[in-house]
Design a protein around this motif. Structure first.
Motif, PDB file in Angstrom:
ATOM      1  N   TRP A 162      49.863  40.958  40.447  1.00 28.48           N
ATOM      2  CA  TRP A 162      48.953  40.598  39.369  1.00 28.48           C
ATOM      3  C   TRP A 162      48.206  41.838  38.893  1.00 28.48           C
ATOM      4  CZ3 TRP A 162      48.956  38.347  44.234  1.00 28.48           C
ATOM      5  CH2 TRP A 162      48.044  38.858  45.152  1.00 28.48           C
ATOM      6  N   ASN A 163      47.750  41.789  37.665  1.00 31.64           N
ATOM      7  CA  ASN A 163      47.034  42.920  37.071  1.00 31.64           C
ATOM      8  C   ASN A 163      46.002  42.362  36.100  1.00 31.64           C
ATOM      9  OD1 ASN A 163      46.175  45.378  36.153  1.00 31.64           O
ATOM     10  ND2 ASN A 163      48.219  46.201  35.772  1.00 31.64           N
ATOM     11  N   THR A 164      44.744  42.470  36.467  1.00 32.30           N
ATOM     12  CA  THR A 164      43.694  41.860  35.640  1.00 32.30           C
ATOM     13  C   THR A 164      42.387  42.609  35.816  1.00 32.30           C
ATOM     14  OG1 THR A 164      42.684  39.728  35.076  1.00 32.30           O
ATOM     15  CG2 THR A 164      42.872  40.244  37.411  1.00 32.30           C
ATOM     16  N   ASP A 165      41.420  42.307  34.973  1.00 32.93           N
ATOM     17  CA  ASP A 165      40.075  42.847  35.088  1.00 32.93           C
ATOM     18  C   ASP A 165      39.238  41.850  35.882  1.00 32.93           C
ATOM     19  OD1 ASP A 165      37.560  43.892  34.870  1.00 32.93           O
ATOM     20  OD2 ASP A 165      37.489  43.927  32.679  1.00 32.93           O
ATOM     21  N   PHE A 166      39.070  42.116  37.171  1.00 35.99           N
ATOM     22  CA  PHE A 166      38.376  41.176  38.038  1.00 35.99           C
ATOM     23  C   PHE A 166      36.893  41.055  37.695  1.00 35.99           C
ATOM     24  CE2 PHE A 166      42.104  41.561  40.782  1.00 35.99           C
ATOM     25  CZ  PHE A 166      42.226  40.258  41.245  1.00 35.99           C
ATOM     26  N   SER A 167      36.328  42.021  37.005  1.00 36.74           N
ATOM     27  CA  SER A 167      34.897  41.970  36.687  1.00 36.74           C
ATOM     28  C   SER A 167      34.559  40.829  35.736  1.00 36.74           C
ATOM     29  CB  SER A 167      34.444  43.298  36.076  1.00 36.74           C
ATOM     30  OG  SER A 167      35.058  43.508  34.812  1.00 36.74           O
ATOM     31  N   LYS A 168      35.577  40.287  35.051  1.00 34.72           N
ATOM     32  CA  LYS A 168      35.343  39.206  34.076  1.00 34.72           C
ATOM     33  C   LYS A 168      35.617  37.824  34.659  1.00 34.72           C
ATOM     34  CE  LYS A 168      36.420  42.170  30.107  1.00 34.72           C
ATOM     35  NZ  LYS A 168      37.297  42.364  28.926  1.00 34.72           N
ATOM     36  N   LEU A 225      37.178  33.166  47.323  1.00 38.87           N
ATOM     37  CA  LEU A 225      38.022  34.339  47.090  1.00 38.87           C
ATOM     38  C   LEU A 225      37.140  35.516  46.723  1.00 38.87           C
ATOM     39  CD1 LEU A 225      41.047  35.343  46.687  1.00 38.87           C
ATOM     40  CD2 LEU A 225      40.632  34.953  44.246  1.00 38.87           C
ATOM     41  N   SER A 226      37.247  36.597  47.485  1.00 40.63           N
ATOM     42  CA  SER A 226      36.522  37.828  47.172  1.00 40.63           C
ATOM     43  C   SER A 226      37.366  38.659  46.207  1.00 40.63           C
ATOM     44  CB  SER A 226      36.247  38.619  48.447  1.00 40.63           C
ATOM     45  OG  SER A 226      35.685  39.877  48.139  1.00 40.63           O
ATOM     46  N   ASP A 274      28.134  40.178  45.188  1.00 34.88           N
ATOM     47  CA  ASP A 274      28.314  38.902  44.500  1.00 34.88           C
ATOM     48  C   ASP A 274      29.726  38.703  43.950  1.00 34.88           C
ATOM     49  OD1 ASP A 274      28.202  40.855  42.582  1.00 34.88           O
ATOM     50  OD2 ASP A 274      26.789  39.790  41.263  1.00 34.88           O
ATOM     51  N   ALA A 275      30.646  39.599  44.283  1.00 34.42           N
ATOM     52  CA  ALA A 275      32.028  39.496  43.768  1.00 34.42           C
ATOM     53  C   ALA A 275      32.845  38.579  44.630  1.00 34.42           C
ATOM     54  CB  ALA A 275      32.665  40.888  43.686  1.00 34.42           C
TER      55      ALA A 275
END
Length: 426
Positions: free
Chosen positions: A378-384, A413-414, A420-421
């Motif tokens: 997977w490839n994503t922007d986890f901050s969003k 899920l971390s 807080d992520a």
């Protein structure tokens, strides 16, 4: 009457238990550490500081929580005082001492235990297993031999004499064996000074306190150190820790009946790591393992040793879930696998030409050939990402597969190193 919840690691340690405990801590009145010593390290990002707790329970950051060090823990008073000082320097208004209770039945780690550990780990006469050289195993050994000292003993009129006698005997034996040692009088002076500071803390029968708290309907969380596959009885012996790490050990250490246990949380990484020697069926050898080690900052919290890296191992996880009676799972470090083309999972083993789905005995473990199931990465922007519906399809499929195979719900899920992520999946 309330139930005591328990949290354990399901792999070979370093799963991110401290972060998950930090996430759920606001729901509890009491957090109690039930095993291990300063060989453990729960790392938490707090007020912009990266803090590794070695002896203090992870609820120490919350003023409303009473934190307990149970009887199954072995305590190095010097290291405990250093942890308390560290928190005081970061947050002077945070009175750690008011939040902390220590079991008078917990055993002490003597300064000479560390040097005995160092000698055995470095000597060709003994089996090398990759300990942290903190003397934890020797403290537990002395406990079983009935030669140790408990925290409550520090109030005895004979304590100073008795502990000096034991330390001097150990010191002389190690000197004779050629172990490098600092001056004995300095070792004794520092230790006894830290013993006096230990007396400033509340030392009580913590089992009575916990059972009373449960009777008063207060929420209690038992916090485990190390992890299931390092359990002294059920782990990959001899490459294990010196205590029982499984959930049932919380009942023994904290003096709580199994009838009073509620949820049992299991924490795992989206991949696998272990520190030190020992079998590791799903280990990744080569550049990929090196890259993941750097990306995931996989270096020991205490020793800074590089962790060995591997793919997720389902037979080992099923075994760990069975031993602990896990009711819900939390996965950490899914973000470390972000950007990979493929993600492998070990589904079963081949041993002597036969397919094996259960974790093997010690005699078989070095003959394992893992079998893999390959997932798209997977490839994503986890901050969003704030909820499960925003996860990339590939990661969501990975999670769903694990829930099905492990027959246990995944509740959290971390998705990053920040405090807080971490998102709820239910």
């Amino acid at each position: 009457m309330a139930k005591m919840d328990i949290l354990v690691g399901l792999q070979w340690g370093d799963e991110g238990k401290g972060k998950f405990i930090d996430k759920i801590c606001p729901n509890y009145h009491v957090v109690a550490r039930y095993n291990g010593g300063a060989n453990a390290g729960h790392t938490i990002l707090w007020n912009g500081h990266k803090i590794t707790l070695k002896l203090l329970p992870s609820g120490i950051f919350y003023p409303h929580i009473t934190n307990i060090i149970g009887s199954g823990v072995v305590i190095n008073p010097t290291q405990l005082n250093q942890e308390i000082e560290q928190l005081a320097s970061i947050s002077p208004d945070h009175d750690v001492k008011k939040q902390l209770l220590i079991s008078q039945k917990a055993h002490l780690v003597l300064p000479t235990d560390k040097y005995r550990d160092m000698y055995m780990e470095d000597s060709e006469l003994f089996r090398t297993i990759g300990t942290t050289k903190n003397g934890i195993g020797h403290a537990y050994a002395n406990k079983m031999l009935r030669q140790g000292f408990r925290v409550g003993d520090i109030y005895s009129a004979d304590f100073a004499h008795d502990v000096e006698q034991v330390m001097r005997r150990e010191y002389e034996q190690l000197s004779h064996l050629g172990q490098a040692l600092p001056d004995f009088n300095e070792i004794r002076r520092v230790f006894m000074a830290d013993i006096e500071r230990l007396k400033e803390l509340a030392i009580i029968d913590t089992e009575i306190f916990i059972n009373k708290a449960l009777k008063e309907d207060k929420a209690v969380l038992a916090e485990g150190a190390q992890a299931t596959m390092l359990d002294i009885d059920h782990g990959t012996y001899p490459y294990v820790t010196s205590s029982n790490t499984v959930a049932s050990a919380a009942c023994v250490s904290l003096g709580v009946s199994p009838h009073k246990v509620g949820e049992i949380y299991g924490v795992l990484k989206a991949y696998n790591t272990r520190v030190g020697e020992g079998p590791f069926p799903s280990e990744i050898i080569g550049d990929l393992g090196d890259d993941l080690r750097i990306k995931g900052n996989e270096f020991g919290s205490n020793t800074k040793r590089p962790r060995r890296i591997g793919w997720l191992d389902l037979p080992a996880l099923r075994y760990a879930i069975m031993l602990n009676g896990i009711t819900q799972l939390s996965i950490t470090k899914s973000d470390v696998l972000n950007g990979m083309d493929i993600v492998n999972v070990c589904t079963h083993y081949q041993i002597e030409g036969k397919l094996v789905y259960d974790f093997p005995t010690a005699q078989q473990i070095n003959e394992i050939k893992p079998h893999w199931k390959v997932f798209s990465g997977w490839n994503t922007d986890f901050s969003k990402i704030k909820e499960r519906e925003q996860l990339p399809y590939e990661l969501d499929q990975y999670i769903s597969y694990l829930e099905l195979e492990l027959e246990t719900p995944i509740s959290h899920l971390s998705i990053g190193p920040e405090r807080d992520a971490i998102i709820s999946l239910k």
